[in-house]
Design an enzyme around this catalytic site. Sequence first.
Site, PDB file in Angstrom:
ATOM      1  N   ASN A  60       0.844  -1.197   0.000  1.00  0.00           N
ATOM      2  CA  ASN A  60       0.000   0.000   0.000  1.00  0.00           C
ATOM      3  C   ASN A  60       0.877   1.244   0.000  1.00  0.00           C
ATOM      4  OD1 ASN A  60       0.427   0.917   2.870  1.00  0.00           O
ATOM      5  ND2 ASN A  60      -0.380  -1.132   3.258  1.00  0.00           N
ATOM      6  N   ASP A 130      -4.689  -6.036   5.252  1.00  0.00           N
ATOM      7  CA  ASP A 130      -5.748  -6.871   5.827  1.00  0.00           C
ATOM      8  C   ASP A 130      -5.697  -8.301   5.283  1.00  0.00           C
ATOM      9  OD1 ASP A 130      -6.822  -4.856   7.425  1.00  0.00           O
ATOM     10  OD2 ASP A 130      -7.875  -3.991   5.708  1.00  0.00           O
ATOM     11  N   LYS A 140       9.207 -17.390  -9.659  1.00  0.00           N
ATOM     12  CA  LYS A 140       8.482 -16.277 -10.288  1.00  0.00           C
ATOM     13  C   LYS A 140       7.341 -16.825 -11.151  1.00  0.00           C
ATOM     14  CE  LYS A 140       9.138 -12.448 -13.410  1.00  0.00           C
ATOM     15  NZ  LYS A 140       9.936 -11.931 -14.502  1.00  0.00           N
ATOM     16  N   PHE A 175      -4.380   4.175  14.584  1.00  0.00           N
ATOM     17  CA  PHE A 175      -4.616   5.137  13.504  1.00  0.00           C
ATOM     18  C   PHE A 175      -5.792   4.632  12.681  1.00  0.00           C
ATOM     19  CE2 PHE A 175      -1.236   8.377  12.926  1.00  0.00           C
ATOM     20  CZ  PHE A 175      -0.538   8.121  14.092  1.00  0.00           C
ATOM     21  N   LYS A 189     -13.705   1.821  15.722  1.00  0.00           N
ATOM     22  CA  LYS A 189     -12.442   1.077  15.869  1.00  0.00           C
ATOM     23  C   LYS A 189     -11.852   1.241  17.259  1.00  0.00           C
ATOM     24  CE  LYS A 189     -11.193   1.192  11.190  1.00  0.00           C
ATOM     25  NZ  LYS A 189     -10.483   1.823  10.102  1.00  0.00           N
ATOM     26  N   LYS A 193     -11.272  -2.147  19.285  1.00  0.00           N
ATOM     27  CA  LYS A 193      -9.893  -2.572  19.531  1.00  0.00           C
ATOM     28  C   LYS A 193      -9.409  -2.194  20.930  1.00  0.00           C
ATOM     29  CE  LYS A 193      -8.885  -2.411  14.582  1.00  0.00           C
ATOM     30  NZ  LYS A 193      -7.860  -2.492  13.531  1.00  0.00           N
TER      31      LYS A 193
HETATM   32  O1  C5P Z   1      -9.047  -1.671  10.980  1.00  0.00           O
HETATM   33  P1  C5P Z   1      -8.056  -0.728  10.436  1.00  0.00           P
HETATM   34  O2  C5P Z   1      -7.014  -1.381   9.571  1.00  0.00           O
HETATM   35  O3  C5P Z   1      -8.584   0.482   9.744  1.00  0.00           O
HETATM   36  O4  C5P Z   1      -7.345  -0.168  11.750  1.00  0.00           O
HETATM   37  C1  C5P Z   1      -6.244   0.634  11.692  1.00  0.00           C
HETATM   38  C2  C5P Z   1      -5.407   0.454  12.926  1.00  0.00           C
HETATM   39  O5  C5P Z   1      -5.274  -0.946  13.242  1.00  0.00           O
HETATM   40  C3  C5P Z   1      -4.015   0.948  12.736  1.00  0.00           C
HETATM   41  O6  C5P Z   1      -3.550   1.466  13.969  1.00  0.00           O
HETATM   42  C4  C5P Z   1      -3.253  -0.295  12.290  1.00  0.00           C
HETATM   43  O7  C5P Z   1      -1.875  -0.216  12.596  1.00  0.00           O
HETATM   44  C5  C5P Z   1      -3.955  -1.408  13.064  1.00  0.00           C
HETATM   45  N1  C5P Z   1      -4.010  -2.711  12.372  1.00  0.00           N
HETATM   46  C6  C5P Z   1      -3.295  -3.799  12.848  1.00  0.00           C
HETATM   47  N2  C5P Z   1      -3.385  -5.023  12.214  1.00  0.00           N
HETATM   48  C7  C5P Z   1      -4.149  -5.165  11.127  1.00  0.00           C
HETATM   49  C8  C5P Z   1      -4.907  -4.097  10.631  1.00  0.00           C
HETATM   50  C9  C5P Z   1      -4.789  -2.870  11.273  1.00  0.00           C
HETATM   51  O8  C5P Z   1      -2.580  -3.643  13.837  1.00  0.00           O
HETATM   52  N3  C5P Z   1      -4.217  -6.359  10.534  1.00  0.00           N
END
Ligand code: C5P
Length: 250
Positions: A60, A130, A140, A175, A189, A193
């Site tokens: 990304n 994700d 490859k 974040f 979130k 979380k």
């Molecule tokens: O759910 P989302 O990806 O939008 O949440 C963002 C936050 O969750 C960020 O702080 C990111 O570092 C953390 N995150 C994580 N592991 C993931 C996805 C997001 O720690 N697989």
Amino acid sequence: PATGHLACGGSGVGRLPEPADIVREMEETQARGKTLAGKKVLVTAGGTLEAIDPVRFIGNRSSGKMGYAVAQEAAQRGAEVVLVAGGTVALADPPGIRVLHTESALAMREAVLQEAADAAVVIKAAAVADYRPKERAKQKIKKNDAELTLVLEKNPDILMELGARKRETQILVGFAAETQNLLAYAQEKLKKKNLDLIVANDVTCPDAGFNTETNLVKIIGRDGSIKELPLLSKQKVAKTILDAIESLQK
Ligand code: C5P
């Protein structure tokens, strides 16, 4: 650097700040002192890199600049800083900070879970993928005339795991980079979380979010407080985030 008209004719970040601003900044830094001395602060930064084959990956646009700025600000305040960088980061290691370079979300998870155990503050600025390719081809992948389908599987949510095992005194900061419904998604979130603060930014805004020098964020607290900041350098945003963290510690 200050922002404005530049000698090359363009405009942007790169001007020498006004001497008065430099002096004020120095005075503020001095006055602030080593407010995080004796505390371990764990920061994650950048995007993770999910391999498809030995030469290709899914990634990304996160540069790591926001997380690096937070790590540097915490170090200036005297904290013992550990910075876990994802595979897309191409920034120099900041001096005085232990940097652990990881590639994928799984590798980042391992480093983070290990380092978080004794951290007073964890700030998760990384853009963790994700999903990852379910299989990583050993060689490859060769092209042919057919379509290619990649099957993706879910990555673990590192921050969610940290939230579930959070100690009473630990401060957890996430974040949220969103393209719509910024406040509502960020607040959701924060609850889901189990965070103390969440830094929300609308990544559709020009000059804010991924791979920019500036950011436009809202800092949302567990208590429902919302602090809206103007467009600022990532260094200034980092300062405000650490001020918010320090005020939680009091
Ligand atoms: O759910 P989302 O990806 O939008 O949440 C963002 C936050 O969750 C960020 O702080 C990111 O570092 C953390 N995150 C994580 N592991 C993931 C996805 C997001 O720690 N697989």
